[in-house]
Design an enzyme around this catalytic site. Structure first.
Site, short mmCIF file in Angstrom:
data_model
loop_
_atom_site.label_atom_id
_atom_site.label_comp_id
_atom_site.label_asym_id
_atom_site.label_seq_id
_atom_site.Cartn_x
_atom_site.Cartn_y
_atom_site.Cartn_z
N TYR A 3 -2.28 -0.60 10.95
CA TYR A 3 -2.39 -1.27 9.64
C TYR A 3 -1.15 -0.99 8.79
O TYR A 3 -0.49 -1.91 8.31
CB TYR A 3 -3.65 -0.82 8.91
CG TYR A 3 -3.61 -1.14 7.42
CD1 TYR A 3 -3.68 -2.44 6.95
CD2 TYR A 3 -3.46 -0.11 6.48
CE1 TYR A 3 -3.62 -2.73 5.59
CE2 TYR A 3 -3.40 -0.39 5.12
CZ TYR A 3 -3.47 -1.69 4.67
OH TYR A 3 -3.40 -1.97 3.33
N THR A 56 0.81 -1.22 0.00
CA THR A 56 0.00 0.00 0.00
C THR A 56 0.85 1.27 0.00
O THR A 56 2.00 1.25 0.48
CB THR A 56 -0.90 -0.01 1.25
OG1 THR A 56 -1.54 1.25 1.38
CG2 THR A 56 -0.11 -0.27 2.53
N ASP A 57 0.26 2.36 -0.48
CA ASP A 57 0.94 3.66 -0.40
C ASP A 57 1.03 4.16 1.04
O ASP A 57 1.82 5.06 1.35
CB ASP A 57 0.24 4.70 -1.28
CG ASP A 57 -1.25 4.91 -0.98
OD1 ASP A 57 -1.77 4.30 -0.03
OD2 ASP A 57 -1.89 5.69 -1.72
N GLU A 58 0.21 3.58 1.94
CA GLU A 58 0.15 4.09 3.32
C GLU A 58 1.48 3.89 4.07
O GLU A 58 1.71 4.54 5.08
CB GLU A 58 -0.98 3.42 4.11
CG GLU A 58 -2.33 3.69 3.49
CD GLU A 58 -3.51 3.49 4.43
OE1 GLU A 58 -3.29 3.32 5.64
OE2 GLU A 58 -4.64 3.51 3.94
N LYS A 60 1.89 -3.45 7.40
CA LYS A 60 2.22 -3.64 5.97
C LYS A 60 3.69 -3.27 5.73
O LYS A 60 4.39 -3.94 4.96
CB LYS A 60 1.31 -2.78 5.08
CG LYS A 60 -0.14 -3.21 5.04
CD LYS A 60 -0.37 -4.60 4.44
CE LYS A 60 -0.14 -4.69 2.96
NZ LYS A 60 -0.56 -6.02 2.42
P1 NAD Z 1 -9.85 -7.37 1.86
O1 NAD Z 1 -9.91 -7.07 3.32
O2 NAD Z 1 -11.04 -7.08 1.02
O3 NAD Z 1 -9.52 -8.93 1.65
C1 NAD Z 1 -8.56 -9.59 2.40
C2 NAD Z 1 -8.76 -11.09 2.20
O4 NAD Z 1 -7.73 -11.77 2.92
C3 NAD Z 1 -10.11 -11.62 2.70
O5 NAD Z 1 -10.68 -12.48 1.74
C4 NAD Z 1 -9.76 -12.38 3.96
O6 NAD Z 1 -10.62 -13.46 4.23
C5 NAD Z 1 -8.34 -12.85 3.65
N1 NAD Z 1 -7.54 -13.10 4.85
C6 NAD Z 1 -7.42 -12.27 5.94
N2 NAD Z 1 -6.61 -12.84 6.84
C7 NAD Z 1 -6.20 -14.04 6.32
C8 NAD Z 1 -5.35 -15.07 6.77
N3 NAD Z 1 -4.74 -14.99 7.96
N4 NAD Z 1 -5.15 -16.13 5.98
C9 NAD Z 1 -5.76 -16.21 4.78
N5 NAD Z 1 -6.59 -15.28 4.29
C10 NAD Z 1 -6.80 -14.20 5.05
O7 NAD Z 1 -8.56 -6.63 1.34
P2 NAD Z 1 -8.30 -5.91 -0.07
O8 NAD Z 1 -8.83 -4.54 0.01
O9 NAD Z 1 -8.72 -6.82 -1.15
O10 NAD Z 1 -6.71 -5.81 -0.04
C11 NAD Z 1 -5.91 -6.84 -0.59
C12 NAD Z 1 -4.44 -6.47 -0.39
O11 NAD Z 1 -4.18 -5.22 -1.03
C13 NAD Z 1 -4.05 -6.27 1.07
O12 NAD Z 1 -2.77 -6.80 1.26
C14 NAD Z 1 -4.05 -4.76 1.27
O13 NAD Z 1 -3.13 -4.38 2.26
C15 NAD Z 1 -3.60 -4.31 -0.11
N6 NAD Z 1 -4.07 -2.98 -0.50
C16 NAD Z 1 -5.42 -2.70 -0.54
C17 NAD Z 1 -5.83 -1.44 -1.00
C18 NAD Z 1 -7.29 -1.08 -1.10
O14 NAD Z 1 -7.60 0.06 -1.47
N7 NAD Z 1 -8.22 -1.98 -0.84
C19 NAD Z 1 -4.88 -0.49 -1.38
C20 NAD Z 1 -3.53 -0.81 -1.26
C21 NAD Z 1 -3.14 -2.07 -0.85
O1 DAU Z 2 -4.22 3.94 0.41
C1 DAU Z 2 -4.40 2.56 0.32
C2 DAU Z 2 -5.26 2.08 1.45
O2 DAU Z 2 -6.59 2.50 1.16
C3 DAU Z 2 -5.23 0.58 1.64
O3 DAU Z 2 -3.94 0.18 2.00
C4 DAU Z 2 -6.23 0.14 2.71
O4 DAU Z 2 -6.28 -1.28 2.77
C5 DAU Z 2 -7.61 0.65 2.34
O5 DAU Z 2 -8.53 0.35 3.35
C6 DAU Z 2 -7.57 2.16 2.10
O6 DAU Z 2 -7.34 2.88 3.34
P1 DAU Z 2 -8.09 4.26 3.66
O7 DAU Z 2 -8.10 4.45 5.11
O8 DAU Z 2 -7.54 5.36 2.82
O9 DAU Z 2 -9.57 3.89 3.06
P2 DAU Z 2 -11.03 4.13 3.64
O10 DAU Z 2 -11.98 3.76 2.56
O11 DAU Z 2 -11.22 3.53 4.99
O12 DAU Z 2 -11.09 5.72 3.82
C7 DAU Z 2 -10.87 6.62 2.74
C8 DAU Z 2 -10.91 8.04 3.28
O13 DAU Z 2 -12.25 8.33 3.68
C9 DAU Z 2 -10.06 8.27 4.49
O14 DAU Z 2 -9.52 9.57 4.45
C10 DAU Z 2 -11.03 8.14 5.67
C11 DAU Z 2 -12.31 8.67 5.07
N1 DAU Z 2 -13.56 8.07 5.60
C12 DAU Z 2 -13.69 6.71 5.62
C13 DAU Z 2 -14.83 6.09 6.09
C14 DAU Z 2 -14.94 4.59 6.14
C15 DAU Z 2 -14.61 8.87 6.02
O15 DAU Z 2 -14.52 10.13 5.97
N2 DAU Z 2 -15.75 8.27 6.47
C16 DAU Z 2 -15.89 6.92 6.55
O16 DAU Z 2 -16.96 6.46 7.02
#
Ligand code: NAD
Ligand code: DAU
Length: 358
Positions: A163, A137-139, A167
């Site tokens: 989180y 992630t960019d975080e 990562k």
């Molecule tokens: P998600 O939470 O939707 O899915 C995670 C999946 O992993 C789920 O299906 C869950 O059951 C499985 N899981 C959790 N713990 C596990 C374990 N111990 N063993 C096996 N399976 C397990 O997550 P996502 O949003 O699809 O993110 C996928 C990857 O991308 C993550 O590594 C996250 O850090 C990264 N990422 C996500 C975003 C985003 O915007 N969603 C952005 C940047 C990076």
């Molecule tokens: O940047 C990549 C990351 O993006 C991933 O690594 C994470 O897995 C993914 O969950 C996501 O993190 P964020 O915290 O940026 O996403 P989220 O959708 O939770 O929130 C997006 C923005 O919106 C953040 O600034 C918080 C704000 N927010 C979120 C929720 C859920 C609100 O203002 N209200 C809300 O109810």
């Protein structure tokens, strides 16, 4: 990388990005075998894979990435050459409420996969075409102010939430396995994804579903925080290129090039929903916007410099924020049978806790 029939292990393949990737790969490479390992936590959902699960090319294993004997057995039994590692605890707010599982899955789980894959790779004579793709992630880069240049692959790590710290720890382990053992690993760091199958705890699906239900749209703080939104299919195409053309030991930033303030994004969601959703309980939906307390340690701005993957691998995002959002929101409108069962008792309890905290 050589083509031909390949066996991939996709961890977290029942989650949001992992399932989009599994569906994408299944259609794009019809000869490959996909083994999906997922613990089916609250975020894992077999319905995300309903289009591909019945095919003999796809094997689903319910299990934990921290379970070394299980991981080793899968690697050997299915002759795995490529791991696409998505499994993680992924939600920042949950990591603030209960960080323990984030350390376990994200750090210990990634270590377990790396170590099992290293032994498997060594046993096979260290084939150079094996790959361990670590989706991060960019975080991990921390937070930017307005006017700061976007994150590059050389930006120092400065994670701010449990989180992102977990990562960051997993990224360091992946890097160390390349440096120490030459295991062919690649790290990708991407910005906020959005699209179908996104669990309704994250901003975009939450806002969309709350609009459909006529519920308040909670915005943290003043809504001025900025995220860089990436359509999930654009992300999948980027990962495809990284697996095929990326350099082992390298990392690639993947951003959508769509920086927007949360409040502006939510207003845009409201505008599109007012246009495309029939019979909304509250209209205009902007009336539902409610400002709530800020998330603790809330990163202000993320922005990605994706010029490396564009220059070296020829990737470009195809979806604009407006077109990607329209497609995504339409998907949620058309698929209530997908999201309604997710609004369970546990979900309501989580919702209560998180909006008490923020
Ligand atoms: P998600 O939470 O939707 O899915 C995670 C999946 O992993 C789920 O299906 C869950 O059951 C499985 N899981 C959790 N713990 C596990 C374990 N111990 N063993 C096996 N399976 C397990 O997550 P996502 O949003 O699809 O993110 C996928 C990857 O991308 C993550 O590594 C996250 O850090 C990264 N990422 C996500 C975003 C985003 O915007 N969603 C952005 C940047 C990076
Ligand atoms: O940047 C990549 C990351 O993006 C991933 O690594 C994470 O897995 C993914 O969950 C996501 O993190 P964020 O915290 O940026 O996403 P989220 O959708 O939770 O929130 C997006 C923005 O919106 C953040 O600034 C918080 C704000 N927010 C979120 C929720 C859920 C609100 O203002 N209200 C809300 O109810």
């Amino acid at each position: 990388m050589e083509r031909g029939r390949r066996n991939l292990l996709i961890t977290g393949g029942a989650g949001f990005i992992g399932s989009n990737f599994a569906n994408y790969w299944y259609n794009r490479y019809p000869e490959d075998k996909l083994v999906i390992l997922d613990a089916l936590t609250y975020a894992g959902n077999l319905n995300n894979l309903s289009l591909i699960l019945n095919d003999s090319r796809v094997v689903f294993v319910k299990g934990n990435i921290c379970d070394a004997p299980l991981v080793s057995k899968i690697l050997q039994e299915y002759d795995i050459e490529i791991i696409a590692h998505f499994a993680a605890e992924s939600h920042v707010d949950r990591s603030i409420l209960a960080p323990g599982t984030f350390i376990q899955t994200n750090v210990v789980g990634t270590f377990t996969l790396l170590d099992c894959f290293r032994h498997h790779w060594e046993k096979q004579g260290k084939p150079p075409h094996f790959r361990f793709l670590h989706v991060s992630t960019d975080e991990v880069y921390g937070s930017l102010e307005i006017g700061d240049p976007p994150f590059t692959e050389n930006t120092a790590y400065a994670p701010n939430s449990p989180y992102s710290a977990s990562k960051a720890g997993s990224d360091h382990l992946v890097r160390a396995y390349y440096k120490t053992y030459q295991l062919p690993t690649i790290i990708t760091n991407c910005s906020n994804n959005y699209g179908p199958y996104h669990f309704p705890e994250k901003l975009i699906p939450l806002m969309c579903i709350n609009i459909l239900l006529g519920k308040p749209l909670p915005i943290y703080g003043k809504g001025e925080n900025i995220r860089d939104w990436l359509y999930v299919e654009d992300h999948c195409r980027a990962l495809d290129l990284v697996i095929h053309k990326g350099k082992p030991g390298d990392r690639y930033n993947i951003g959508g090039g769509n920086e927007v303030r949360n409040i502006d994004l939510v207003r845009l969601i409201c505008k599109i929903m007012d246009e495309i959703a029939p019979n909304l309980p509250v209209k205009p939906s902007e009336r539902l916007i409610t400002f709530v307390k800020d998330r603790p340690g809330h990163d202000f701005r993320y922005a990605m410099d994706s010029s490396k993957i564009q220059r070296e691998l020829g990737w470009q995002p195809l979806e604009s924020l407006e077109s990607g959002l329209k497609a995504t929101l339409q998907w949620y409108i058309d698929n209530p049978q997908w999201w309604q069962p997710l609004l369970s008792k546990e979900y309501q309890e989580y919702y209560r806790q998180v909006y008490q905290m923020v």
